[in-house]
Design an enzyme around this catalytic site. Sequence first.
Site, PDB file in Angstrom:
ATOM      1  N   GLU A  23      30.244  33.830  41.685  1.00 50.42           N
ATOM      2  CA  GLU A  23      28.922  33.307  42.028  1.00 50.42           C
ATOM      3  C   GLU A  23      28.540  33.681  43.453  1.00 50.42           C
ATOM      4  O   GLU A  23      27.362  33.914  43.748  1.00 50.42           O
ATOM      5  CB  GLU A  23      28.894  31.791  41.840  1.00 50.42           C
ATOM      6  CG  GLU A  23      29.148  31.335  40.414  1.00 50.42           C
ATOM      7  CD  GLU A  23      28.187  31.948  39.406  1.00 50.42           C
ATOM      8  OE1 GLU A  23      27.011  32.201  39.782  1.00 50.42           O
ATOM      9  OE2 GLU A  23      28.600  32.185  38.261  1.00 50.42           O
ATOM     10  N   HIS A  26      26.804  36.989  43.578  1.00 49.19           N
ATOM     11  CA  HIS A  26      25.359  36.899  43.325  1.00 49.19           C
ATOM     12  C   HIS A  26      24.624  36.406  44.573  1.00 49.19           C
ATOM     13  O   HIS A  26      23.578  36.944  44.957  1.00 49.19           O
ATOM     14  CB  HIS A  26      25.088  35.925  42.174  1.00 49.19           C
ATOM     15  CG  HIS A  26      25.590  36.382  40.847  1.00 49.19           C
ATOM     16  ND1 HIS A  26      25.255  37.604  40.300  1.00 49.19           N
ATOM     17  CD2 HIS A  26      26.392  35.769  39.922  1.00 49.19           C
ATOM     18  CE1 HIS A  26      25.829  37.731  39.113  1.00 49.19           C
ATOM     19  NE2 HIS A  26      26.534  36.633  38.874  1.00 49.19           N
ATOM     20  N   ASP A 204      78.738  58.378  26.743  1.00 49.35           N
ATOM     21  CA  ASP A 204      79.526  59.363  27.508  1.00 49.35           C
ATOM     22  C   ASP A 204      79.054  60.782  27.260  1.00 49.35           C
ATOM     23  O   ASP A 204      79.855  61.719  27.089  1.00 49.35           O
ATOM     24  CB  ASP A 204      81.011  59.243  27.161  1.00 49.35           C
ATOM     25  CG  ASP A 204      81.583  57.885  27.493  1.00 49.35           C
ATOM     26  OD1 ASP A 204      81.100  57.270  28.467  1.00 49.35           O
ATOM     27  OD2 ASP A 204      82.485  57.424  26.762  1.00 49.35           O
TER      28      ASP A 204
END
Length: 403
Positions: A23, A26, A204
């Site tokens: 917010e 904005h 191995d």
Amino acid sequence: MGAYLLGVVLFALGIAVTIALHEAGHMFTARAFGMRVRRYFIGFGPTVWSVKRGHTTYGVAALPFGGFCDIAGMTAQDPVTAEEAPHAMVNKPWWQRVAVLSGGVIMNMIVGVLIIYGLAVTSGLPNPHVDTTPTVGEVSCVSDQTGPETLADCTGTGPAGEAGVLVGDRIVALDGEPVESFVQLRDTVLGKPGEDVVFTVERDGRTLDVTVPVAPVTRLDTAGNPVTAGAVGLSSAPLENLWVSYGPVAAVGATAAFTGDLFEATVRGLASFPAKIPGVVASIFGAERDMEGPMSVVGASRVGGELVERSLWNMFWMMLASLNFFLALFNLVPLPPLDGGHIAVVLWEKVRDFFRRLRGLAPAGPANYEKLLPITYAMAALLLTVGMLVIVADVVNPVRLFG
């Protein structure tokens, strides 16, 4: 328990800060273009606290499920005073309106990137080149499950050990199919009780096949009902080099690459969101909860508690970064009352006026939002319903990362 509660509180606080910053994106953008911000609130419903500074009232409301930034004249149907008119959003150029409506999305993207960069230079980011090939860490006997977290006593080395699988073996294939992770191996074995499977292992420097009989055992499903599953008595060795830390400069590239991956995953998650809602509803009535399904503030905070309880702070912050990306993308959905819906209206006005000019007509002015009210109300009701369903599921059948 103390660490768990701390994590719950911290992640809930992180969500609140995420909403507040969205917010704020904005608000800051609106003010940069000379628009009048009337109210900046975190939450909805009755006001818990508020204070007025200049032309703006800042406050916190009782229901912490979102927030809003009230800008004067957001639509032509929003009454403005004569003093507010020069600062009304609807009277500003279209590109400024789009910039303000995008401000929250951009803020969430910035926050997400900053979190990832912070992780890159501290605890590190997931190693994209880690070798996940299953490596045997332990061979053991197998037995039936007797409780949610308990198994019956047993002895011996189990089916895999008796067949010749050794600690340190790398399992590269199962029945000729490549195996990329221990989870894939486990899930395959679970579905083959009573069958023989061929493990292709590296030992191995040699590759050899080992035939292992899968023992049928009893396991409990999410509802506590016994089911028959397969087990061979293997556990994985810990993966190595899971995380990589970077210097301040190298972290920039690593952050960009990881942000791209996380953003792509968020897009996929958002696209699959509608299809996962039936599963959420089913989980309320006892069905297994989808680990990758949607979560509410309640569910996400509980997961945050689990992560802090196990000192997995890097995952905690990564989930918060992902939340910021999800919030950014979700708000771009072109339906009101989401930001993307308002942006779509402004762009529609621009396209409409372009074709009017081609016909020698004057611009038609701001869109009539009253015609969009049915869509707005329907979308708001849908979001509220889905949100409540997910909250209920997170209470009665929450997502648990660690069983």
